[in-house]
Design a protein around this motif. Structure first.
Motif, PDB file in Angstrom:
ATOM      1  N   VAL A 142       8.033   5.434   7.787  1.00  0.00           N
ATOM      2  CA  VAL A 142       7.089   4.509   7.161  1.00  0.00           C
ATOM      3  C   VAL A 142       6.131   3.931   8.197  1.00  0.00           C
ATOM      4  O   VAL A 142       4.929   3.808   7.953  1.00  0.00           O
ATOM      5  CB  VAL A 142       7.853   3.373   6.447  1.00  0.00           C
ATOM      6  N   LEU A 147       0.251   1.894   5.754  1.00  0.00           N
ATOM      7  CA  LEU A 147       0.589   1.570   4.372  1.00  0.00           C
ATOM      8  C   LEU A 147      -0.587   0.850   3.717  1.00  0.00           C
ATOM      9  O   LEU A 147      -0.907  -0.284   4.053  1.00  0.00           O
ATOM     10  CB  LEU A 147       1.840   0.690   4.323  1.00  0.00           C
ATOM     11  N   TRP A 154       3.248  -2.465  -4.601  1.00  0.00           N
ATOM     12  CA  TRP A 154       4.158  -3.418  -3.984  1.00  0.00           C
ATOM     13  C   TRP A 154       5.036  -4.089  -5.044  1.00  0.00           C
ATOM     14  O   TRP A 154       6.209  -4.401  -4.784  1.00  0.00           O
ATOM     15  CB  TRP A 154       3.371  -4.484  -3.219  1.00  0.00           C
ATOM     16  N   VAL A 157       7.887  -1.778  -5.665  1.00  0.00           N
ATOM     17  CA  VAL A 157       8.870  -1.858  -4.583  1.00  0.00           C
ATOM     18  C   VAL A 157       9.751  -3.090  -4.759  1.00  0.00           C
ATOM     19  O   VAL A 157      10.987  -3.019  -4.649  1.00  0.00           O
ATOM     20  CB  VAL A 157       8.170  -1.882  -3.212  1.00  0.00           C
ATOM     21  N   THR A 213       9.259   2.819  -0.923  1.00  0.00           N
ATOM     22  CA  THR A 213       8.039   2.693  -0.130  1.00  0.00           C
ATOM     23  C   THR A 213       7.559   4.048   0.353  1.00  0.00           C
ATOM     24  O   THR A 213       6.360   4.358   0.313  1.00  0.00           O
ATOM     25  CB  THR A 213       8.281   1.761   1.073  1.00  0.00           C
TER      26      THR A 213
END
Length: 295
Positions: A142, A147, A154, A157, A213
């Motif tokens: 990641v 990102l 989000w 997530v 993610t």
């Protein structure tokens, strides 16, 4: 020299990415059929029902070979100078896969050979190492990519993290009046088991969040397919672990081998496929780059 080349060519062709992926899929399908067809309990001489010993041995073999092959493929990526992504990612995941392989061997040895309940075993040491290195590898994956997730991504997530945490907490709670562990093992071992269960639950939730993610960050494009496989592998590991937590806490005298445990095999299969796809994609990129330089 020509004869030597001709003899080695068939061996090299066996390890093409297409063959590795097909073999991995076949292994996963065989494991699923094995669990579906042979997981039924059979009555014993004392009237109790249990699964055949050969069946439990078979489930351990399916799981062990899946993680062993995944570890080898991940370490191949780490050693390859053509890998475009961070090679340390594959080193960490490869160590995690091999650690899970060893943990499964010790877990199976305790359960099958020693015929003891593996509440705490040497395999737990390797399982903890697995979660540590898997977490490091996925965090590095990641971190290596910027990102730029949208707000709704989000929110996904956070929602999956909240749902995974709530489910893990509910499953980890033993029913009132049932305290199987304290009746069967010393209090010191019971405390270690509780600590390990907490580590596993927290690790599963963190891996679930990181996998979500990864799935959103690497969505789209052929080159990102390997990372989607890694995310799917983490989801499979979460499902299998949560089932095992539920079974050991809520099902009296639980015997391993239920159908949902096949997700442990699927997790190893998916990690292996992801490594093979990344290796192939990196070779394609390397050839294209080489062609542009020669032009």
């Amino acid at each position: 020299m020509r004869a030597s080349y001709n003899n080695s060519y068939p061996t090299k062709s066996l390890f093409k990415t297409r063959n590795i992926v097909l073999a991995s899929i076949a292994w996963g399908v065989l494991a699923l059929l094995y669990f579906l067809l042979f997981s039924a309990k059979i009555p014993g001489a004392d009237g109790t029902q249990s699964r055949a010993a050969w069946y439990v041995i078979g489930t351990n073999i399916f799981e062990a070979l899946a993680y062993l092959s995944a570890g080898i493929l991940c370490l191949r990526n780490w050693r390859s100078p053509q890998i475009v992504s961070d090679r340390n990612v594959w080193l960490a995941i490869g160590i995690g896969m091999l650690s899970y392989f060893l943990g499964g061997i010790f877990f199976g040895y305790t359960e099958i050979v020693l015929k003891e309940e593996p509440i705490v075993s040497l395999g737990d040491v390797f399982f903890v190492v697995t979660y540590l290195f898997l977490g490091v590898g996925m965090i590095l994956a990641v971190a290596s990519r910027r990102l730029n997730l949208e707000k709704w991504q989000w929110m996904i997530v956070l929602a999956i993290g909240a749902f995974g945490s709530a489910l893990a907490w509910l499953i980890s709670q033993q029913p009132q009046g049932v305290d199987k562990v304290s009746l069967e093992v010393p209090s010191g071992v019971e405390n270690i088991a509780l600590i390990l269960n907490t580590v596993y639950i927290v690790s599963d939730v963190l891996l679930l969040i990181i996998a979500t993610t990864l799935l959103l960050a690497f969505w789209g494009g052929r080159a990102s397919l390997s990372w989607r496989m890694i995310a799917a592998a983490a989801f499979s590991l979460y499902i299998a672990d949560m089932w095992f937590q539920y079974a050991t806490n809520w099902i009296p005298n639980y015997q391993s081998g239920e159908i949902l445990e096949v997700f442990w095999v699927m997790s190893g299969v998916l990690f292996g496929i992801s490594a093979a796809l990344e290796y192939d994609a990196s070779k394609v990129r390397s050839r294209r780059a080489g062609g542009r330089k020669r032009a």
